[in-house]
Design a protein around this motif. Structure first.
Motif, short mmCIF file in Angstrom:
data_model
loop_
_atom_site.label_atom_id
_atom_site.label_comp_id
_atom_site.label_asym_id
_atom_site.label_seq_id
_atom_site.Cartn_x
_atom_site.Cartn_y
_atom_site.Cartn_z
N UNK A 91 0.83 -1.21 0.00
CA UNK A 91 0.00 0.00 0.00
C UNK A 91 0.87 1.26 0.00
N UNK A 92 1.89 1.25 0.82
CA UNK A 92 2.78 2.41 0.91
C UNK A 92 3.50 2.63 -0.42
N UNK A 93 3.93 1.55 -1.05
CA UNK A 93 4.60 1.69 -2.34
C UNK A 93 3.66 2.33 -3.37
N UNK A 94 2.41 1.92 -3.37
CA UNK A 94 1.47 2.46 -4.35
C UNK A 94 1.29 3.96 -4.16
N UNK A 95 1.27 4.44 -2.90
CA UNK A 95 1.13 5.88 -2.65
C UNK A 95 2.41 6.62 -3.03
N UNK A 96 3.55 5.97 -2.84
CA UNK A 96 4.80 6.58 -3.28
C UNK A 96 4.82 6.71 -4.80
N UNK A 97 4.35 5.68 -5.48
CA UNK A 97 4.33 5.68 -6.94
C UNK A 97 3.32 6.69 -7.50
N UNK A 98 2.13 6.69 -6.93
CA UNK A 98 1.06 7.53 -7.48
C UNK A 98 1.22 9.00 -7.12
N UNK A 99 1.67 9.29 -5.89
CA UNK A 99 1.62 10.66 -5.38
C UNK A 99 2.99 11.21 -4.98
N UNK A 100 4.05 10.42 -5.16
CA UNK A 100 5.37 10.91 -4.82
C UNK A 100 5.60 11.05 -3.33
N UNK A 101 4.84 10.31 -2.49
CA UNK A 101 4.97 10.38 -1.05
C UNK A 101 6.20 9.55 -0.62
N UNK A 102 7.22 10.16 -0.01
CA UNK A 102 8.40 9.40 0.41
C UNK A 102 8.07 8.50 1.61
N UNK A 103 8.27 7.20 1.46
CA UNK A 103 7.88 6.25 2.50
C UNK A 103 9.03 5.28 2.77
N UNK A 104 9.20 4.94 4.05
CA UNK A 104 10.18 3.94 4.46
C UNK A 104 9.52 2.93 5.38
N UNK A 105 9.54 1.67 4.97
CA UNK A 105 9.02 0.60 5.82
C UNK A 105 10.12 0.02 6.68
N UNK A 106 9.81 -0.30 7.92
CA UNK A 106 10.79 -0.77 8.90
C UNK A 106 10.43 -2.19 9.33
N UNK A 107 11.18 -3.16 8.85
CA UNK A 107 10.94 -4.55 9.24
C UNK A 107 11.69 -4.83 10.55
N UNK A 108 10.96 -4.68 11.65
CA UNK A 108 11.54 -4.89 12.97
C UNK A 108 11.71 -6.38 13.25
N UNK A 109 12.85 -6.71 13.87
CA UNK A 109 13.10 -8.07 14.33
C UNK A 109 13.00 -8.08 15.86
N UNK A 110 12.53 -9.19 16.40
CA UNK A 110 12.12 -9.37 17.79
C UNK A 110 12.71 -8.34 18.76
#
Length: 370
Positions: free
Chosen positions: A172-191
């Motif tokens: 979902x975040x990627x699609x908003x970055x692609x469509x609207x130029x919104x800079x997004x960073x996802x954080x894959x947290x480990x335990x």
């Protein structure tokens, strides 16, 4: 700088708020205060933030903290907050957590992790912060045998609904970055573990049972390993990335996903042994088979995080468990998984050796907005 932190009463959210307040940042914290685990623990965390925000800042800048009780499913209220405040950065740590809970209560995850997240994306599209960071999870990798886990190993086979919602957030975040130029960073947290952690997770659950003399449940007969990451390393990783939004390029969406972990898998048996040493107690173990939705091993490849930010997690398991044990002994009331009505006073925050720590000799008024 003004930053919105959602999930501000949660484990990672509250710790991040503390880190930013120490730096003089203006922080607005949002949380729905849901009773998935006792509200006394969330009150404990918020009280620390109120106390820290009220202390004179040593730097030239003065930060502030304002708490707003809100659920991300409250679309209009969220949109209004974003329009009114015009945040520079948004860090979304609000989510319904827990792999096992998602098996019995799937709608909680759809409401919070999917509906709530798209509401936030829409609010960001309208308000245009310069960077949106959001929590994902190592759960998105499923039971991938290729270790260490790299960001390119996109999870196509999630083993729980929780993991599926986190992978959906990334898409979902990627699609908003692609469509609207919104800079997004996802954080894959480990335990993530440490003082003031979630009581439904193994580290504090084990601590509680050890201190009560009860047997601890060890799944998959102990044949498990986790990339246990101390909360202060998680927070420092987020802080390093706040000022590094993905660039807007002509042929690429300003979107990235990064592992945030220690980069060192620890055998569950060794983790339990380290906790026994930290508490000075010996565990009675009940060996059980693997639970549905669980994985045998997680191990984060943090090469991309280090290359981008220069940050490398450094808190050793021994130091992290010593801090956890000190807090657990000081606040056994806050280790319960079932809700209580008590609001527990919390000591004054004081950083020790770069970790989020505390002193046990000074208490504060526990009143907090709930």
């Amino acid at each position: 700088m003004k930053i919105l932190i959602t999930g501000a009463a949660g484990f990672i959210g509250a710790a991040l708020c503390e880190r930013l307040l120490e730096e003089g940042v203006h922080v607005v914290g949002v949380d729905n205060l849901n009773p998935y685990y006792p509200l006394a623990l969330k009150s404990h965390r918020l009280t620390r933030l109120e106390a820290l925000a009220g202390k004179p800042n040593q730097s030239e800048m003065t930060g502030s903290f304002r708490f707003v009780k809100m659920d991300l499913t409250e679309r209009d209220a969220l949109m209004q907050l974003m329009q009114d405040e015009r945040f520079d950065v948004v860090v979304n740590l609000a989510a319904q957590a827990g792999v096992r809970h998602s098996i019995s209560q799937p709608h909680d995850y759809v409401d919070s992790n999917l509906v709530g997240f798209v509401n936030l994306l829409e609010a960001c599209r309208a308000a245009r912060p310069r960077h949106l960071l959001y929590a994902s999870s190592s759960s998105v990798y499923g039971d991938d045998a290729r270790q260490p886990l790299t960001e390119e190993q996109a999870g196509a086979k999630p083993l729980s609904l929780y993991a599926a919602t986190k992978r959906a957030n990334e898409l979902m975040a990627y699609s908003y970055a692609h469509l609207y130029g919104l800079p997004v960073t996802g954080l894959r947290f480990f335990t993530v573990y440490g003082a003031r952690g979630r009581p439904d997770m193994a580290p504090l659950r084990f601590a509680r049972k050890l201190m009560a003399g009860e047997a601890i449940d060890v799944y998959n007969h102990g044949q498990m390993a986790r990339d246990f990451t101390h909360i202060s390393d998680i927070v420092e990783g987020i802080r390093c990335l706040i000022d590094l939004p993905p660039p807007r390029e002509v042929d690429a969406a300003p979107s990235r996903v990064l592992n945030v972990g220690r980069g060192e898998p620890i055998a569950l048996r060794d983790f339990i042994s380290g906790l026994e040493d930290a508490l000075g107690l010996k565990a009675r173990k009940r060996w059980l088979p693997m639970q549905a939705g669980d994985v045998e091993r997680t191990w984060a490849d943090t090469t991309a995080l280090e290359a981008l930010s220069g940050f490398r997690p450094h808190v050793s398991l021994r130091d992290g468990l010593a801090e956890l044990a000190d807090w657990a002994r000081a606040y056994p009331e806050l280790l319960a998984e079932e809700s209580t009505d008590a609001a527990i006073p919390d000591p004054v925050h004081r950083p020790i050796s770069g970790m989020l720590a505390f002193t046990a000799d000074v208490t504060l008024d526990a009143r907090v907005m709930i």
